[in-house]
Design an enzyme around this catalytic site. Sequence first.
Site, mmCIF file in Angstrom:
data_model
loop_
_atom_site.group_PDB
_atom_site.id
_atom_site.type_symbol
_atom_site.label_atom_id
_atom_site.label_comp_id
_atom_site.label_asym_id
_atom_site.label_seq_id
_atom_site.Cartn_x
_atom_site.Cartn_y
_atom_site.Cartn_z
ATOM 1 N N GLY A 46 0.814 -1.219 0.000
ATOM 2 C CA GLY A 46 0.000 0.000 0.000
ATOM 3 C C GLY A 46 0.841 1.260 0.000
ATOM 4 O O GLY A 46 0.569 2.219 -0.719
ATOM 5 N N CYS A 47 1.890 1.254 0.814
ATOM 6 C CA CYS A 47 2.750 2.438 0.922
ATOM 7 C C CYS A 47 3.535 2.663 -0.376
ATOM 8 O O CYS A 47 3.780 3.796 -0.771
ATOM 9 C CB CYS A 47 3.688 2.293 2.109
#
Length: 157
Positions: A46-47
Site C-alpha cells: 500500500g505504501c
Amino acid sequence: MSERLQPGDTAPAFSLADADGKQVSLADHRGRKVVVYFYPAAMTPGCTKQACDFTDNLDLLAGAGYDVIGVSPDKPEKLAKFREKEGLRVTLVGDPSKEVMEEYGAFGEKKLYGKTVTGVIRSTVVVDEDGKVERALYNVKATGHVAKLIRDLGLEG
C-alpha cells in the site's frame, strides 16, 4: 491518543532526516504549499502504491506550488532503498521516534482487520504557504488517495 489537526491550526514544526541523512524541515518550505503524508512502512504494497502515485503526480503538484514530503517511522537507510527500488522522486523522511506523527495526529489507535491496534494512521496534511493547516485527512486509503487529493485541490487537468 494524539489530537487531530484542523484547518487553520498551525502545522507543527519538524526537522527529520531524509533518505540521504540530510535534515528536512517544514520551515524550509515556507512560501510554498506542502503535502505532508504519513504512511506506516516503506516497501509495503500500500505504501509503495501511494508513494508511486505521489511521484507520478509530482510535476502536476509542483507546478501548482505544492511540495510533497512522505513521513514514515523508517530509518534513512531503508528510505534510500525504497526510493532507489521504486524510482521515487518525493522527499521521504524518517520519524523513528514517532514524535512528529503524534503531533500531526497520525499515530495512535486504529482499526486493523477488525482489531484495535496502535500504529501509524495513514494521513495527509496540506500546509499552506504560511504554515497553517489547509486540510487534514485521516485514515485515507493508499490506493486512489492521490487522485482524490488532486481533485479536492482543484488541480486536475
